[in-house]
Design a protein around this motif. Structure first.
Motif, PDB file in Angstrom:
ATOM      1  N   ALA A 119       0.978  -1.282  -0.533  1.00 28.86           N
ATOM      2  CA  ALA A 119       0.707  -0.291   0.302  1.00 28.86           C
ATOM      3  C   ALA A 119       0.533   1.186  -0.543  1.00 28.86           C
ATOM      4  O   ALA A 119       1.922   1.330   0.666  1.00 28.86           O
ATOM      5  CB  ALA A 119      -1.029  -0.297   0.907  1.00 28.86           C
ATOM      6  N   VAL A 120       0.621   2.589  -0.315  1.00 27.97           N
ATOM      7  CA  VAL A 120       1.373   3.564  -1.225  1.00 27.97           C
ATOM      8  C   VAL A 120       0.628   4.669  -0.870  1.00 27.97           C
ATOM      9  O   VAL A 120      -0.610   4.420  -1.008  1.00 27.97           O
ATOM     10  CB  VAL A 120       2.144   3.317  -2.144  1.00 27.97           C
ATOM     11  N   ASP A 121       1.185   5.962  -0.657  1.00 30.08           N
ATOM     12  CA  ASP A 121       0.218   7.282  -0.588  1.00 30.08           C
ATOM     13  C   ASP A 121       0.074   7.447  -2.342  1.00 30.08           C
ATOM     14  O   ASP A 121       0.925   6.806  -3.337  1.00 30.08           O
ATOM     15  CB  ASP A 121       0.628   7.770   0.515  1.00 30.08           C
ATOM     16  N   GLU A 122      -0.710   8.510  -2.221  1.00 28.29           N
ATOM     17  CA  GLU A 122      -1.272   9.799  -3.421  1.00 28.29           C
ATOM     18  C   GLU A 122       0.703  10.183  -3.695  1.00 28.29           C
ATOM     19  O   GLU A 122       0.312  10.419  -4.816  1.00 28.29           O
ATOM     20  CB  GLU A 122      -2.149  10.731  -3.134  1.00 28.29           C
ATOM     21  N   THR A 123       0.830  10.452  -2.795  1.00 33.54           N
ATOM     22  CA  THR A 123       2.416  10.932  -3.447  1.00 33.54           C
ATOM     23  C   THR A 123       3.208  10.385  -4.241  1.00 33.54           C
ATOM     24  O   THR A 123       3.993  10.175  -5.262  1.00 33.54           O
ATOM     25  CB  THR A 123       3.849  12.073  -1.933  1.00 33.54           C
ATOM     26  N   THR A 124       3.681   8.566  -3.310  1.00 39.79           N
ATOM     27  CA  THR A 124       4.444   7.358  -4.343  1.00 39.79           C
ATOM     28  C   THR A 124       3.555   7.582  -5.295  1.00 39.79           C
ATOM     29  O   THR A 124       4.309   7.375  -7.387  1.00 39.79           O
ATOM     30  CB  THR A 124       4.644   6.810  -3.518  1.00 39.79           C
ATOM     31  N   ARG A 125       2.274   7.361  -5.704  1.00 40.00           N
ATOM     32  CA  ARG A 125       1.775   7.147  -6.860  1.00 40.00           C
ATOM     33  C   ARG A 125       2.460   8.203  -7.749  1.00 40.00           C
ATOM     34  O   ARG A 125       2.197   8.197  -9.132  1.00 40.00           O
ATOM     35  CB  ARG A 125       0.563   7.146  -6.770  1.00 40.00           C
ATOM     36  N   ASN A 126       1.745   9.676  -7.591  1.00 42.10           N
ATOM     37  CA  ASN A 126       2.088  10.419  -8.708  1.00 42.10           C
ATOM     38  C   ASN A 126       3.738  10.460  -9.301  1.00 42.10           C
ATOM     39  O   ASN A 126       3.693  10.817 -10.790  1.00 42.10           O
ATOM     40  CB  ASN A 126       1.493  11.824  -7.991  1.00 42.10           C
ATOM     41  N   ARG A 127       4.731  10.248  -8.148  1.00 43.33           N
ATOM     42  CA  ARG A 127       6.137   9.718  -8.800  1.00 43.33           C
ATOM     43  C   ARG A 127       5.737   8.651  -9.119  1.00 43.33           C
ATOM     44  O   ARG A 127       6.898   9.316 -10.450  1.00 43.33           O
ATOM     45  CB  ARG A 127       7.028   9.842  -7.553  1.00 43.33           C
ATOM     46  N   TRP A 128       5.923   8.053  -9.272  1.00 36.87           N
ATOM     47  CA  TRP A 128       5.218   7.063 -10.618  1.00 36.87           C
ATOM     48  C   TRP A 128       4.958   7.307 -12.039  1.00 36.87           C
ATOM     49  O   TRP A 128       5.789   6.550 -13.234  1.00 36.87           O
ATOM     50  CB  TRP A 128       4.827   5.699  -9.984  1.00 36.87           C
ATOM     51  N   VAL A 129       4.183   8.199 -11.556  1.00 36.49           N
ATOM     52  CA  VAL A 129       3.235   8.144 -12.586  1.00 36.49           C
ATOM     53  C   VAL A 129       4.260   9.526 -13.448  1.00 36.49           C
ATOM     54  O   VAL A 129       4.927   8.826 -15.350  1.00 36.49           O
ATOM     55  CB  VAL A 129       1.743   9.122 -12.718  1.00 36.49           C
ATOM     56  N   VAL A 130       4.672  10.440 -13.159  1.00 33.90           N
ATOM     57  CA  VAL A 130       6.443  11.033 -13.807  1.00 33.90           C
ATOM     58  C   VAL A 130       6.857  10.219 -13.703  1.00 33.90           C
ATOM     59  O   VAL A 130       7.498  10.265 -15.568  1.00 33.90           O
ATOM     60  CB  VAL A 130       6.596  12.267 -12.970  1.00 33.90           C
ATOM     61  N   GLU A 131       7.746   9.196 -13.299  1.00 34.35           N
ATOM     62  CA  GLU A 131       8.915   8.210 -13.749  1.00 34.35           C
ATOM     63  C   GLU A 131       8.351   7.479 -15.150  1.00 34.35           C
ATOM     64  O   GLU A 131       9.393   7.360 -15.751  1.00 34.35           O
ATOM     65  CB  GLU A 131       9.624   7.797 -12.951  1.00 34.35           C
ATOM     66  N   THR A 132       7.272   6.676 -14.546  1.00 36.64           N
ATOM     67  CA  THR A 132       6.977   5.703 -16.247  1.00 36.64           C
ATOM     68  C   THR A 132       7.082   7.096 -17.143  1.00 36.64           C
ATOM     69  O   THR A 132       6.569   5.714 -17.809  1.00 36.64           O
ATOM     70  CB  THR A 132       5.684   4.873 -15.255  1.00 36.64           C
ATOM     71  N   ALA A 133       6.165   7.784 -17.315  1.00 39.42           N
ATOM     72  CA  ALA A 133       6.018   8.617 -18.051  1.00 39.42           C
ATOM     73  C   ALA A 133       7.459   8.854 -19.133  1.00 39.42           C
ATOM     74  O   ALA A 133       7.788   9.072 -19.939  1.00 39.42           O
ATOM     75  CB  ALA A 133       5.542  10.423 -17.734  1.00 39.42           C
ATOM     76  N   GLU A 134       8.024   9.545 -18.390  1.00 41.32           N
ATOM     77  CA  GLU A 134       9.588   9.793 -18.711  1.00 41.32           C
ATOM     78  C   GLU A 134      10.237   8.598 -19.501  1.00 41.32           C
ATOM     79  O   GLU A 134      11.245   8.298 -20.246  1.00 41.32           O
ATOM     80  CB  GLU A 134      10.883  10.283 -17.399  1.00 41.32           C
ATOM     81  N   ARG A 135      10.414   7.366 -18.555  1.00 34.98           N
ATOM     82  CA  ARG A 135      10.298   6.243 -18.777  1.00 34.98           C
ATOM     83  C   ARG A 135       9.912   5.727 -20.614  1.00 34.98           C
ATOM     84  O   ARG A 135      10.740   5.286 -21.199  1.00 34.98           O
ATOM     85  CB  ARG A 135      10.484   4.905 -18.653  1.00 34.98           C
ATOM     86  N   THR A 136       8.653   5.728 -20.944  1.00 38.53           N
ATOM     87  CA  THR A 136       7.890   5.673 -21.779  1.00 38.53           C
ATOM     88  C   THR A 136       8.265   6.284 -23.111  1.00 38.53           C
ATOM     89  O   THR A 136       8.758   5.655 -23.851  1.00 38.53           O
ATOM     90  CB  THR A 136       6.439   6.178 -21.210  1.00 38.53           C
ATOM     91  N   ILE A 137       8.876   7.701 -22.557  1.00 41.22           N
ATOM     92  CA  ILE A 137       9.522   8.721 -23.668  1.00 41.22           C
ATOM     93  C   ILE A 137      10.314   7.651 -24.513  1.00 41.22           C
ATOM     94  O   ILE A 137      11.311   8.119 -25.411  1.00 41.22           O
ATOM     95  CB  ILE A 137       9.351   9.848 -23.186  1.00 41.22           C
ATOM     96  N   GLU A 138      11.681   8.368 -23.562  1.00 44.87           N
ATOM     97  CA  GLU A 138      12.496   7.551 -23.310  1.00 44.87           C
ATOM     98  C   GLU A 138      12.810   6.051 -24.494  1.00 44.87           C
ATOM     99  O   GLU A 138      13.066   5.842 -24.923  1.00 44.87           O
ATOM    100  CB  GLU A 138      13.562   7.343 -22.106  1.00 44.87           C
ATOM    101  N   ARG A 139      11.619   5.555 -24.017  1.00 42.31           N
ATOM    102  CA  ARG A 139      11.903   3.742 -24.674  1.00 42.31           C
ATOM    103  C   ARG A 139      11.517   4.727 -26.177  1.00 42.31           C
ATOM    104  O   ARG A 139      11.994   3.625 -27.178  1.00 42.31           O
ATOM    105  CB  ARG A 139      10.991   3.549 -24.491  1.00 42.31           C
ATOM    106  N   ILE A 140      10.177   5.364 -26.688  1.00 44.94           N
ATOM    107  CA  ILE A 140      10.190   5.928 -27.753  1.00 44.94           C
ATOM    108  C   ILE A 140      11.075   6.431 -28.802  1.00 44.94           C
ATOM    109  O   ILE A 140      11.023   6.036 -30.042  1.00 44.94           O
ATOM    110  CB  ILE A 140       8.334   6.901 -28.022  1.00 44.94           C
ATOM    111  N   GLN A 141      11.977   7.191 -27.770  1.00 45.36           N
ATOM    112  CA  GLN A 141      13.400   7.664 -28.186  1.00 45.36           C
ATOM    113  C   GLN A 141      13.805   6.840 -29.107  1.00 45.36           C
ATOM    114  O   GLN A 141      14.721   6.908 -30.095  1.00 45.36           O
ATOM    115  CB  GLN A 141      13.374   8.503 -27.564  1.00 45.36           C
ATOM    116  N   ALA A 142      13.850   5.670 -28.733  1.00 45.17           N
ATOM    117  CA  ALA A 142      15.601   4.098 -28.287  1.00 45.17           C
ATOM    118  C   ALA A 142      14.404   3.523 -29.887  1.00 45.17           C
ATOM    119  O   ALA A 142      15.285   3.012 -30.202  1.00 45.17           O
ATOM    120  CB  ALA A 142      15.384   3.553 -27.163  1.00 45.17           C
TER     121      ALA A 142
END
Length: 185
Positions: A119-142
């Motif tokens: 179980a996590v809090d909203e801040t952890t979820r929001n941080r994951w969203v930002v990091e996942t968006a960044e990683r997704t964009i990095e994969r698309i560029q690769a």
């Protein structure tokens, strides 16, 4: 880190050797091989779907509305216990292995066999969203690189990777919309 829409499109799995203990990889449409995923979302539903013993199904929704399904039984006792004890809705972080299952109709369902659920809090979820968006964009560029996984993904999937850029944008916009709502309240 992968959003549910891309994860559920990752229907191709493979091993890189014939060794019985070789890891099973899922191939993401953005051309990355994964044998474990880290996802965070809202646990919206749990259900004991086992017939002879407990076998828990969890439904986890990411901020774009995509859904991950996770299954845990006697071989994942800690994860099964969490699914049994948590009261949805609850933000959760899950680390697990991607699994595919071909239905009688020939469709391929993708799920997560969890190694841990927390179980996590909203801040952890929001941080994951930002990091996942960044990683997704990095994969698309690769994707422009011409390595073995890019070639394999092109052969397996007829999906434009730009779809996943839009998913990343939607996820980030959902955070902005949540912030605007909380300020308005």
């Amino acid at each position: 880190r992968v959003f549910a829409r891309e994860f559920n499109d990752a229907t191709h799995t493979f091993k890189e050797s014939d060794d019985d203990r070789a890891p099973l990889y899922a191939l993401l449409p953005t051309c990355e091989r994964v044998n474990r995923v880290f996802v965070v979302g809202t646990l919206t539903e749990t259900d004991d779907v086992g017939e002879d013993s407990e076998y828990w199904q969890g439904r986890i929704v990411d901020p774009t509305g995509g859904t991950y399904f996770t299954y845990a039984g006697q071989y994942q006792p800690d994860a099964a216990s969490m699914l049994r004890d948590l009261e949805p809705p609850e933000y959760v972080a899950v680390v697990g292995k991607p699994r595919t299952f071909e239905t009688d109709s020939g469709d391929v369902n993708v799920s997560i066999r969890p190694e841990s659920i927390t179980a996590v809090d909203e801040t952890t979820r929001n941080r994951w969203v930002v990091e996942t968006a960044e990683r997704t964009i990095e994969r698309i560029q690769a994707v422009d690189e011409d390595d073995d996984y890019v070639q394999l993904a092109r052969a397996e999937y007829d999906l434009p990777v730009e779809t996943y850029r839009q998913v990343a944008v939607e996820a980030l916009e959902s955070l902005d919309a949540e912030r605007a709502e909380s300020v308005a309240d």
